[in-house]
Design an enzyme around this catalytic site. Structure first.
Site, mmCIF file in Angstrom:
data_model
loop_
_atom_site.group_PDB
_atom_site.id
_atom_site.type_symbol
_atom_site.label_atom_id
_atom_site.label_comp_id
_atom_site.label_asym_id
_atom_site.label_seq_id
_atom_site.Cartn_x
_atom_site.Cartn_y
_atom_site.Cartn_z
ATOM 1 C CG ASN B 125 17.077 -15.349 -19.366
ATOM 2 O OD1 ASN B 125 17.805 -16.179 -19.907
ATOM 3 N ND2 ASN B 125 16.010 -15.694 -18.677
ATOM 4 C CB CYS B 128 15.391 -19.058 -20.303
ATOM 5 S SG CYS B 128 13.989 -20.041 -19.758
ATOM 6 N N GLY B 242 23.893 -24.040 -7.791
ATOM 7 C CA GLY B 242 24.033 -25.040 -6.740
ATOM 8 C C GLY B 242 24.682 -24.585 -5.456
ATOM 9 N N GLY B 263 20.069 -19.321 -5.794
ATOM 10 C CA GLY B 263 18.667 -19.492 -6.159
ATOM 11 C C GLY B 263 18.015 -20.633 -5.404
HETATM 12 C C1 LIG Z 1 12.130 -21.512 -10.334
HETATM 13 C C2 LIG Z 1 13.290 -20.935 -11.088
HETATM 14 C C3 LIG Z 1 13.080 -19.839 -11.926
HETATM 15 C C4 LIG Z 1 14.130 -19.282 -12.639
HETATM 16 N N1 LIG Z 1 13.895 -18.198 -13.423
HETATM 17 C C5 LIG Z 1 14.920 -17.595 -14.081
HETATM 18 C C6 LIG Z 1 14.710 -16.406 -14.841
HETATM 19 O O1 LIG Z 1 13.597 -15.876 -14.939
HETATM 20 N N2 LIG Z 1 15.786 -15.875 -15.482
HETATM 21 C C7 LIG Z 1 17.041 -16.411 -15.398
HETATM 22 O O2 LIG Z 1 17.977 -15.856 -15.984
HETATM 23 N N3 LIG Z 1 17.272 -17.514 -14.650
HETATM 24 C C8 LIG Z 1 16.251 -18.116 -14.003
HETATM 25 N N4 LIG Z 1 16.496 -19.251 -13.236
HETATM 26 C C9 LIG Z 1 17.865 -19.766 -13.128
HETATM 27 C C10 LIG Z 1 18.550 -19.278 -11.849
HETATM 28 O O3 LIG Z 1 18.656 -17.863 -11.828
HETATM 29 C C11 LIG Z 1 19.955 -19.902 -11.676
HETATM 30 O O4 LIG Z 1 20.762 -19.539 -12.781
HETATM 31 C C12 LIG Z 1 19.913 -21.419 -11.586
HETATM 32 O O5 LIG Z 1 18.781 -21.845 -10.871
HETATM 33 C C13 LIG Z 1 21.154 -22.015 -10.950
HETATM 34 O O6 LIG Z 1 21.337 -21.539 -9.627
HETATM 35 P P1 LIG Z 1 20.858 -22.361 -8.301
HETATM 36 O O7 LIG Z 1 21.379 -23.737 -8.422
HETATM 37 O O8 LIG Z 1 21.409 -21.579 -7.155
HETATM 38 O O9 LIG Z 1 19.362 -22.331 -8.342
HETATM 39 C C14 LIG Z 1 15.437 -19.836 -12.522
HETATM 40 C C15 LIG Z 1 15.650 -20.938 -11.690
HETATM 41 C C16 LIG Z 1 14.613 -21.496 -10.966
HETATM 42 C C17 LIG Z 1 14.881 -22.667 -10.083
#
Ligand SMILES: Cc1cc2nc3c(=O)[nH]c(=O)nc-3n(C[C@H](O)[C@H](O)[C@H](O)COP(=O)(O)O)c2cc1C
Ligand SMILES: Cc1cc2nc3c(=O)[nH]c(=O)nc-3n(C[C@H](O)[C@H](O)[C@H](O)COP(=O)(O)OP(=O)(O)OC[C@H]3O[C@@H](n4cnc5c(N)ncnc54)[C@H](O)[C@@H]3O)c2cc1C
Ligand code: FES
Lengths: 257, 304
Positions: B125, B128, B242, B263
């Site tokens: 990661n 973040c 997304g 996600g």
């Molecule tokens: C509640 C939440 C927690 C997340 N925690 C992490 C994390 O711990 N480490 C990480 O690399 N990305 C984290 N992400 C990012 C997601 O892994 C992903 O890259 C991002 O949400 C975009 O994908 P999506 O639109 O399908 O959610 C988090 C996202 C959300 C919504």
């Protein structure tokens, strides 16, 4: 997040308060909302009032967040997410509801709905002592069989709500058990219902962060309490090894009850 | 029947969908739910050396086209997380261990533990957007991305996937730095730095003021990032951001991704979203004459 206006703030007992706010829309008994006093910490609260134009939460002051809620004045802005989660699905003609402490907060709308739907309802309302008895007046207005229980015997029968309920359940006749309270109490209630062949629905709590089913903070078995709960069928809860025993701390560390 | 099996370097997947980091990744049981829901693999919550509670609530808010979060990397610490990784691995689930640290040494130590617990790969990661001094703050530096990746590669034998932030001028440059550090693949994208305000309260909603934007609104940004990265590096790419449907996933694949992560869509569709996306991908492939997933990888690039 929706901004609601606070309409009333009522002190129910020494440490318990009700906040009413003008959030519009339908809600099921047992559902909850994430409530946020701007600038403070947002937290999950069961809905103790679920009228179309007005909702309410009834809570014990245990820390900064609940203290801030209790200090709100009518007209103040309250950030809200919800109603969220699954509520009680009332089944059968003869219902027994078991409440421990502030557990009656989210059970009260379910009891009111059951009564208005023509069900026979028995309520076992438990508290530590007379001063902490909650919603006694609200329930006395309904045609329910109300049984009061206190740990110290200062009001109603002396003993745990589940012990009083056991004596009633042993006599038979109930179709469904609803329960909300501390988790060890819920575990006893769910096991009792299983033993007597009654379907049970229990409302459980876990530390919540997102409230939207994404972050995983509220894990209980493979379920998310904020989406698949907070009300679960007792049989399902009994199949989860962590029910009544373990939960996640805010960091995700596993801790015992 | 079109075949959905996917490969990301050495990693063989039954289909191209993976649970994204930080979604349901706190416990083994929840990760197993995602596998039951059709995911070919799961990424854990990002885990650090020591336990951390993350930011206070509000940590998440819904917007018109997705969500903002500032969870702030809550986690129980790597040692306490052991049973969760093992709990998935013992059911033959493919676990990708996500880790974060403040330096290369920390990343390497965490990766080694993830490997020993049974993780099939590690995700770094470096992206973040709401943890001071961590994640994107270090992941925006080309040298640090290269050095951290290189240190982790030396420490473990399992594949290493740095996850990159879109909150930079040129994400493809970061990907190139990761490739130079001998990364086995790239994960893109993490969330976009963003803010939401409650007008009645005259204040940002998230406790950290800033958060990361995820969900449908960021898909075009993610697809663009994957397209740019694919033009710059030869290692495989895992696309994320997304994705809610098979068509969304196919956009990423055609931009150059070999697999995808999902996600935020878990909120609307539940853990069954993976099977849904796979079924929709299969229908598209059948209708358009694609036999294998690999036939679609980079298909929109026209040789670029
Ligand atoms: C509640 C939440 C927690 C997340 N925690 C992490 C994390 O711990 N480490 C990480 O690399 N990305 C984290 N992400 C990012 C997601 O892994 C992903 O890259 C991002 O949400 C975009 O994908 P999506 O639109 O399908 O959610 C988090 C996202 C959300 C919504
Ligand atoms: C679905 C659900 C419904 C709830 N309904 C009610 C209700 O109707 N009435 C009521 O009095 N309480 C209810 N609670 C508990 C309530 O959320 C906590 O009492 C409240 O968050 C305490 O906040 P605080 O800042 O005052 O205390 P803090 O000092 O922050 O914490 C005190 C204790 O409250 C609990 N708590 C704190 N934050 C959270 C959180 N984010 N999620 C869950 N628990 C937390 C923890 O056990 C903690 O040890 C409910 C909890 C859940 C999960
Ligand atoms: S509180 Fe985040 S998943 Fe339930």
């Amino acid at each position: 997040m929706k901004a609601a206006r606070v309409t009333d703030v009522l002190q129910e007992s020494e440490h318990v308060w009700t906040v009413r706010f003008d959030l519009e829309g339908s809600a099921l008994p047992g559902q909850f909302a994430m409530l946020w006093v701007p600038g403070g910490e947002e937290m999950p609260m069961g809905l103790s009032y679920i009228d179309w134009g007005s909702k309410g939460a009834t809570f014990k002051v245990v820390g900064d967040g609940t203290m801030a809620l209790s200090k709100l004045k009518p007209g103040a802005c309250l950030g809200t997410k919800g109603p969220l989660g699954r509520g009680y699905a009332i089944k059968g003609a003869d219902i027994i509801a078991i409440a421990g402490g502030t557990g009656i907060a989210s059970l009260a709308p379910a009891i009111e709905l059951a009564v208005s739907g023509g069900k026979r309802v028995t309520v076992v309302l438990g508290a530590k002592s007379a001063g902490e008895m909650l919603f006694e007046k609200r329930l006395k207005r309904l045609s329910v069989n109300l049984q009061l229980a206190t740990d110290d015997g200062s009001l109603g029968k002396k003993g745990f709500a589940t012990d009083i309920a056991q004596r009633l359940v042993e006599k038979g006749g109930y179709d469904q058990m609803l329960a909300c309270g501390p988790e060890p109490m819920l575990a006893r209630a769910a096991r009792m219902a299983e033993e007597f062949g009654i379907e049970s629905q229990c409302s459980v709590e876990r530390h919540m962060k997102c409230g939207l089913g994404l972050c995983g903070a509220c894990a209980l078995g493979g379920a998310r309490v904020c989406v698949e709960g907070p009300v679960f069928v007792g049989k399902a809860l009994l199949s989860m090894p962590d029910f009544g025993k373990r939960r996640l701390a805010p960091s995700g560390k596993v801790i015992s009850f | 029947m079109a075949s959905l099996s996917a490969t990301v370097g050495k990693l063989r997947l039954a289909n191209p969908t993976i649970l994204a980091a930080g979604i349901l990744g706190m416990t083994a049981e929840q990760m197993l739910e995602a596998l039951k829901g059709g995911a070919a693999a799961v990424v854990t919550k990002s885990i650090g050396l020591k336990a951390a509670e993350g930011h206070p609530n509000p940590t998440m808010v819904e917007t018109e086209c997705g969500y903002l979060n500032c969870m702030g990397l809550p986690n129980p610490g790597i040692d306490d997380f052991k049973p969760e990784v093992e709990g998935v691995a013992k059911h033959d689930g493919i676990v990708i261990g996500s880790v974060y640290a403040k330096d290369a040494k920390g990343f390497a130590a965490l990766a080694r533990k993830m490997e020993s617990y049974g993780a099939s790969a590690v995700e770094l990661n470096l992206s973040c957007p709401h943890a001071a001094g961590l994640g994107a703050e270090m992941g925006s530096s080309l040298t640090r991305v290269r050095n951290i990746t290189r240190a982790v590669k030396k420490a473990v034998d399992i594949p290493v996937f740095p996850k990159l932030t879109p909150n930079v001028q040129k994400i493809a440059g970061l990907a190139l730095a990761a490739e130079k550090g001998r990364a086995d693949g790239i994960v893109a994208i993490n969330t976009l730095k963003a803010m939401a305000i409650l007008p009645e309260a005259r204040t940002p909603i998230l406790s950290n003021a800033y958060g990361g934007y995820s969900g449908p609104g960021i898909k075009p940004v993610g697809v663009r990032c994957v397209y740019e990265i694919a033009g710059e590096v030869d290692i495989p790419i895992i696309g994320v951001g997304g994705i809610c449907s098979g068509r969304d996933a196919i956009e990423y694949i055609m931009a150059g991704a070999s697999a995808v992560q999902i996600g935020s869509a878990v909120a609307a569709h539940g853990p069954g979203v993976f099977a849904k996306v796979c079924a929709e991908m299969g229908e598209f492939m059948t209708a358009n004459g694609y036999k294998r997933l690999s036939d679609m990888v980079g298909a929109a690039r026209g040789g670029r």
